[in-house]
Design a protein around this motif. Structure first.
Motif, PDB file in Angstrom:
ATOM      1  N   ALA A  92      12.367 -48.437 -15.003  1.00 26.18           N
ATOM      2  CA  ALA A  92      12.376 -48.212 -16.452  1.00 26.18           C
ATOM      3  C   ALA A  92      13.372 -47.132 -16.858  1.00 26.18           C
ATOM      4  CB  ALA A  92      10.973 -47.832 -16.918  1.00 26.18           C
ATOM      5  N   VAL A  93      13.638 -46.197 -15.953  1.00 20.14           N
ATOM      6  CA  VAL A  93      14.535 -45.077 -16.274  1.00 20.14           C
ATOM      7  C   VAL A  93      15.981 -45.524 -16.378  1.00 20.14           C
ATOM      8  CG1 VAL A  93      15.531 -42.953 -15.339  1.00 20.14           C
ATOM      9  CG2 VAL A  93      13.066 -43.254 -15.360  1.00 20.14           C
ATOM     10  N   ARG A  94      16.427 -46.370 -15.481  1.00 21.87           N
ATOM     11  CA  ARG A  94      17.857 -46.659 -15.333  1.00 21.87           C
ATOM     12  C   ARG A  94      18.518 -47.219 -16.598  1.00 21.87           C
ATOM     13  NH1 ARG A  94      16.952 -48.447  -9.129  1.00 21.87           N
ATOM     14  NH2 ARG A  94      17.625 -46.487  -8.173  1.00 21.87           N
ATOM     15  N   PRO A  95      17.917 -48.213 -17.302  1.00 17.52           N
ATOM     16  CA  PRO A  95      18.587 -48.694 -18.516  1.00 17.52           C
ATOM     17  C   PRO A  95      18.646 -47.642 -19.628  1.00 17.52           C
ATOM     18  CG  PRO A  95      16.430 -49.736 -18.248  1.00 17.52           C
ATOM     19  CD  PRO A  95      16.743 -49.030 -16.975  1.00 17.52           C
ATOM     20  N   ILE A  96      17.668 -46.737 -19.667  1.00 19.84           N
ATOM     21  CA  ILE A  96      17.693 -45.684 -20.685  1.00 19.84           C
ATOM     22  C   ILE A  96      18.801 -44.687 -20.374  1.00 19.84           C
ATOM     23  CG2 ILE A  96      16.351 -43.903 -21.860  1.00 19.84           C
ATOM     24  CD1 ILE A  96      13.820 -45.404 -21.043  1.00 19.84           C
ATOM     25  N   GLU A  97      18.988 -44.380 -19.084  1.00 22.24           N
ATOM     26  CA  GLU A  97      20.110 -43.529 -18.687  1.00 22.24           C
ATOM     27  C   GLU A  97      21.425 -44.140 -19.159  1.00 22.24           C
ATOM     28  OE1 GLU A  97      19.946 -43.122 -14.483  1.00 22.24           O
ATOM     29  OE2 GLU A  97      18.380 -41.593 -14.497  1.00 22.24           O
ATOM     30  N   ALA A  98      21.582 -45.454 -18.970  1.00 21.19           N
ATOM     31  CA  ALA A  98      22.809 -46.131 -19.389  1.00 21.19           C
ATOM     32  C   ALA A  98      22.982 -46.061 -20.905  1.00 21.19           C
ATOM     33  CB  ALA A  98      22.787 -47.588 -18.920  1.00 21.19           C
ATOM     34  N   SER A  99      21.881 -46.231 -21.649  1.00 19.08           N
ATOM     35  CA  SER A  99      21.956 -46.148 -23.115  1.00 19.08           C
ATOM     36  C   SER A  99      22.389 -44.764 -23.572  1.00 19.08           C
ATOM     37  CB  SER A  99      20.594 -46.488 -23.733  1.00 19.08           C
ATOM     38  OG  SER A  99      20.228 -47.820 -23.454  1.00 19.08           O
ATOM     39  N   LEU A 100      21.885 -43.733 -22.901  1.00 23.26           N
ATOM     40  CA  LEU A 100      22.246 -42.371 -23.269  1.00 23.26           C
ATOM     41  C   LEU A 100      23.736 -42.125 -23.039  1.00 23.26           C
ATOM     42  CD1 LEU A 100      21.331 -39.589 -24.229  1.00 23.26           C
ATOM     43  CD2 LEU A 100      20.876 -38.996 -21.841  1.00 23.26           C
ATOM     44  N   LEU A 101      24.251 -42.566 -21.915  1.00 19.29           N
ATOM     45  CA  LEU A 101      25.679 -42.390 -21.636  1.00 19.29           C
ATOM     46  C   LEU A 101      26.528 -43.134 -22.663  1.00 19.29           C
ATOM     47  CD1 LEU A 101      25.706 -42.731 -17.736  1.00 19.29           C
ATOM     48  CD2 LEU A 101      25.695 -40.657 -19.120  1.00 19.29           C
ATOM     49  N   THR A 102      26.074 -44.316 -23.070  1.00 19.20           N
ATOM     50  CA  THR A 102      26.799 -45.076 -24.094  1.00 19.20           C
ATOM     51  C   THR A 102      26.830 -44.314 -25.419  1.00 19.20           C
ATOM     52  OG1 THR A 102      26.174 -47.186 -23.085  1.00 19.20           O
ATOM     53  CG2 THR A 102      26.869 -47.237 -25.386  1.00 19.20           C
ATOM     54  N   LEU A 103      25.700 -43.718 -25.800  1.00 23.43           N
ATOM     55  CA  LEU A 103      25.652 -42.958 -27.049  1.00 23.43           C
ATOM     56  C   LEU A 103      26.560 -41.736 -26.996  1.00 23.43           C
ATOM     57  CD1 LEU A 103      21.995 -42.883 -28.424  1.00 23.43           C
ATOM     58  CD2 LEU A 103      24.011 -43.915 -29.427  1.00 23.43           C
ATOM     59  N   PHE A 104      26.638 -41.082 -25.863  1.00 28.40           N
ATOM     60  CA  PHE A 104      27.533 -39.934 -25.730  1.00 28.40           C
ATOM     61  C   PHE A 104      28.955 -40.321 -26.120  1.00 28.40           C
ATOM     62  CE2 PHE A 104      25.175 -37.159 -22.352  1.00 28.40           C
ATOM     63  CZ  PHE A 104      24.259 -36.804 -23.326  1.00 28.40           C
ATOM     64  N   HIS A 105      29.360 -41.527 -25.735  1.00 27.65           N
ATOM     65  CA  HIS A 105      30.726 -41.986 -26.029  1.00 27.65           C
ATOM     66  C   HIS A 105      30.833 -42.549 -27.448  1.00 27.65           C
ATOM     67  CE1 HIS A 105      32.265 -41.362 -21.979  1.00 27.65           C
ATOM     68  NE2 HIS A 105      31.180 -41.947 -21.505  1.00 27.65           N
ATOM     69  N   GLU A 106      29.881 -43.393 -27.842  1.00 28.74           N
ATOM     70  CA  GLU A 106      29.992 -44.094 -29.126  1.00 28.74           C
ATOM     71  C   GLU A 106      29.931 -43.166 -30.328  1.00 28.74           C
ATOM     72  OE1 GLU A 106      26.995 -47.061 -29.284  1.00 28.74           O
ATOM     73  OE2 GLU A 106      28.123 -48.526 -28.078  1.00 28.74           O
ATOM     74  N   GLN A 107      29.136 -42.126 -30.254  1.00 23.53           N
ATOM     75  CA  GLN A 107      28.965 -41.275 -31.419  1.00 23.53           C
ATOM     76  C   GLN A 107      30.127 -40.329 -31.652  1.00 23.53           C
ATOM     77  OE1 GLN A 107      25.253 -39.267 -31.836  1.00 23.53           O
ATOM     78  NE2 GLN A 107      24.032 -41.109 -31.752  1.00 23.53           N
ATOM     79  N   GLY A 108      31.010 -40.225 -30.686  1.00 27.55           N
ATOM     80  CA  GLY A 108      32.162 -39.354 -30.884  1.00 27.55           C
ATOM     81  C   GLY A 108      31.792 -37.897 -31.032  1.00 27.55           C
ATOM     82  N   LEU A 109      30.709 -37.462 -30.367  1.00 23.73           N
ATOM     83  CA  LEU A 109      30.254 -36.087 -30.519  1.00 23.73           C
ATOM     84  C   LEU A 109      31.244 -35.082 -29.946  1.00 23.73           C
ATOM     85  CD1 LEU A 109      26.455 -36.434 -29.730  1.00 23.73           C
ATOM     86  CD2 LEU A 109      27.526 -36.095 -31.934  1.00 23.73           C
ATOM     87  N   LEU A 110      32.165 -35.558 -29.125  1.00 21.93           N
ATOM     88  CA  LEU A 110      33.143 -34.640 -28.561  1.00 21.93           C
ATOM     89  C   LEU A 110      34.093 -34.109 -29.625  1.00 21.93           C
ATOM     90  CD1 LEU A 110      34.039 -36.464 -25.226  1.00 21.93           C
ATOM     91  CD2 LEU A 110      32.434 -34.606 -25.580  1.00 21.93           C
ATOM     92  N   THR A 111      34.204 -34.796 -30.748  1.00 16.16           N
ATOM     93  CA  THR A 111      35.134 -34.372 -31.793  1.00 16.16           C
ATOM     94  C   THR A 111      34.474 -34.189 -33.146  1.00 16.16           C
ATOM     95  OG1 THR A 111      35.682 -36.691 -32.245  1.00 16.16           O
ATOM     96  CG2 THR A 111      37.083 -35.523 -30.689  1.00 16.16           C
ATOM     97  N   GLN A 112      33.246 -34.633 -33.355  1.00  9.04           N
ATOM     98  CA  GLN A 112      32.636 -34.618 -34.680  1.00  9.04           C
ATOM     99  C   GLN A 112      31.383 -33.743 -34.695  1.00  9.04           C
ATOM    100  OE1 GLN A 112      31.922 -38.598 -36.049  1.00  9.04           O
ATOM    101  NE2 GLN A 112      34.030 -39.233 -35.784  1.00  9.04           N
ATOM    102  N   GLY A 113      31.585 -32.488 -35.056  1.00  5.97           N
ATOM    103  CA  GLY A 113      30.444 -31.630 -35.358  1.00  5.97           C
ATOM    104  C   GLY A 113      29.644 -31.126 -34.178  1.00  5.97           C
ATOM    105  N   ALA A 114      30.119 -31.302 -32.962  1.00  8.31           N
ATOM    106  CA  ALA A 114      29.372 -30.809 -31.806  1.00  8.31           C
ATOM    107  C   ALA A 114      29.663 -29.327 -31.603  1.00  8.31           C
ATOM    108  CB  ALA A 114      29.747 -31.592 -30.558  1.00  8.31           C
ATOM    109  N   THR A 115      28.638 -28.560 -31.255  1.00  6.95           N
ATOM    110  CA  THR A 115      28.832 -27.149 -30.946  1.00  6.95           C
ATOM    111  C   THR A 115      29.194 -26.990 -29.474  1.00  6.95           C
ATOM    112  OG1 THR A 115      26.513 -26.816 -30.336  1.00  6.95           O
ATOM    113  CG2 THR A 115      27.090 -26.548 -32.671  1.00  6.95           C
ATOM    114  N   ALA A 116      29.715 -25.807 -29.138  1.00 12.74           N
ATOM    115  CA  ALA A 116      30.051 -25.545 -27.740  1.00 12.74           C
ATOM    116  C   ALA A 116      28.804 -25.634 -26.868  1.00 12.74           C
ATOM    117  CB  ALA A 116      30.704 -24.161 -27.617  1.00 12.74           C
ATOM    118  N   ARG A 117      27.668 -25.124 -27.394  1.00 13.91           N
ATOM    119  CA  ARG A 117      26.423 -25.160 -26.639  1.00 13.91           C
ATOM    120  C   ARG A 117      25.968 -26.602 -26.404  1.00 13.91           C
ATOM    121  NH1 ARG A 117      23.498 -23.464 -22.629  1.00 13.91           N
ATOM    122  NH2 ARG A 117      21.246 -23.504 -22.981  1.00 13.91           N
ATOM    123  N   ALA A 118      26.074 -27.431 -27.439  1.00 15.43           N
ATOM    124  CA  ALA A 118      25.654 -28.826 -27.297  1.00 15.43           C
ATOM    125  C   ALA A 118      26.512 -29.553 -26.262  1.00 15.43           C
ATOM    126  CB  ALA A 118      25.720 -29.544 -28.642  1.00 15.43           C
TER     127      ALA A 118
END
Length: 441
Positions: free
Chosen positions: A68-94
């Motif tokens: 049950a864990v593995r597909p959720i891990e994959a979804s989380l990694l996908t969200l890290f990329h799709e949301q563009g948090l690396l450039t949009q409003g992310a703090t250094a701590r986040a």
């Protein structure tokens, strides 16, 4: 392009719209992180019994939890990329926490292989999973920090503390299950159970304070079920047993089931809360878009139809045609015998714009008090965590011992825990005395 008031107003609304969209993205990410925490908690609980029983029990449950864990891990990694948090409003701590989470998730493969070979003890495995989950909980906290809308901010505070309380419940399930499955009572582990119960009570109290009434009612309903009474009996049996007492290993199943039902109730509250946050973000997004549309329309009307007051001023300075005019709006005909413009359609447009601006001002003012309450709750948590870390580094304490030191000082001096934490950061020698020569546990 020439800068104008209308451009500034519209740009401000567009920025507010962007803020709400980013907030909705953070809520979605927090929801998936919560799913991963829940799945890892199940894997940790099954693993604790598997290792404590010498691999004799819960092998199938552990494999099911892992699947049950593995597909959720994959979804989380996908969200890290799709949301563009690396450039949009992310703090250094986040961003740092995201990197930490990625490293932890990759390290899980090696941990699971060791567990397959029954190399770590149940205690070591629970601690390893708990460290991974701690990083995920901290990421949720960062995603919730400084939300700009009070209704959403309050619910995010509730979510953070609900997840913290649920994690304490998950650790309690794993520690208690391992104790029962091993058949041997341990005073150190009993103390951990007591501290985990206290941590749950604290976190869930804050959750209830900030949750909406419907969610409070749902949690209170769960508290009245027979399972709660069953769990309390098992807690009492476990925590009051004398050190070295032989425990009934068969009770590990009853403990695991009762604790799991409680965690499932917390999970149901979390699902409801995340859905409520989604709806709140959608409603705020629609309201902001409507404000933007209203602002565009009213500003366009204002540009096409100057305010009535400007006509009065123009007449005042046109002494040739209106020698008796005054630069204000009157309640009757002016000196030229024309009706006062304030009674016409232009006045209605200005009134609409004023109403819009006044309504927005009032809304922003009313938001501030609620936002301050939410900010204070998150700030207090941050102070307590920093104080714990300072005591751990300075005095060689474990995390539990550092928190107990803060709690004891709070009770001894009849001061709030957050005040003690603040004092510990500012004046540690006065609060806790000189650094000991030996480490405490």
């Amino acid at each position: 392009m020439t800068l104008s008031a209308s451009h500034l107003v519209l740009r401000a609304k567009q920025l507010e719209l962007d803020t709400v969209r980013h907030l909705a993205e953070r809520v979605e990410l927090a929801g998936v992180v919560g799913q991963l925490i829940d799945a890892l908690q199940r894997e940790r609980g099954a693993t604790s019994i598997y290792l404590a029983s010498g691999g004799q029990r819960f092998q199938a449950e552990r494999q099911a939890a892992l699947a049950a864990v593995r597909p959720i891990e994959a979804s989380l990694l996908t969200l890290f990329h799709e949301q563009g948090l690396l450039t949009q409003g992310a703090t250094a701590r986040a961003l740092s926490l995201m990197a930490w989470v990625l490293l932890d998730l990759r390290a899980l493969a090696a941990l699971r292989l060791q567990i397959d070979q029954r190399i770590p003890t149940a205690h070591e495995a629970v601690a390893a999973y708990s460290r991974v989950i701690a990083g995920l909980v901290e990421l949720v906290y960062q995603l919730a920090d400084a939300a700009p809308h009070p209704g959403i901010s309050r619910q995010l505070v509730a979510l953070v503390h609900l997840i913290q309380g649920k994690e304490a419940a998950g650790q309690e399930r794993a520690v208690g299950a391992a104790l029962f499955a091993s058949g041997a009572c341990s005073e150190a582990q009993q103390l951990r159970i007591v501290k985990l119960i206290e941590a749950q009570e604290h976190s869930l109290k804050v959750f209830e304070d900030f949750a909406q009434p419907a969610l409070q009612a749902l949690w209170h309903q769960h508290q009245l079920t027979p399972n709660v009474a069953m769990l309390e009996r098992l807690r009492r049996s476990l925590c009051t047993a004398r050190h070295g007492t032989v425990l009934d290993a068969r009770l590990s199943d009853s403990w695991f089931e009762a604790a799991s039902v409680r965690i499932a109730a917390l999970w149901q509250c979390e699902v409801e809360l995340v859905e409520s946050l989604r709806q709140a973000c959608a409603a705020q997004l629609e309201a902001t878009q409507q404000d933007l549309r209203d602002s565009e329309g009213l500003l366009r009307q204002l540009r096409d139809n100057p305010p009535p007051h400007t006509h009065a001023v123009s007449r005042f300075f046109n002494t040739a045609e209106y020698p008796d005019a005054v630069p204000v709006l009157g309640s009757g005909p002016d000196s030229a015998g024309e009706p006062t413009p304030s009674a016409g359609p232009d006045a209605a447009k200005v009134s609409s714009l004023e109403d819009l601006l006044q309504a927005q001002t009032a809304r922003l003012a009313s938001m501030e008090a609620e936002l301050e309450t939410a900010r204070r709750a998150l700030h207090e948590r941050k102070l307590i965590e920093r104080a714990k870390g300072a005591l751990m580094a300075r005095m060689g304490l474990t995390e539990d011992a550092a928190f107990r030191a803060l709690q004891k000082t709070s009770m001894d001096h009849n001061r709030k825990l957050v005040d003690v934490a603040e004092a510990a950061l500012a004046l540690p020698d006065l609060v806790f005395g000189p650094r000991p020569d030996t480490h405490q546990n």
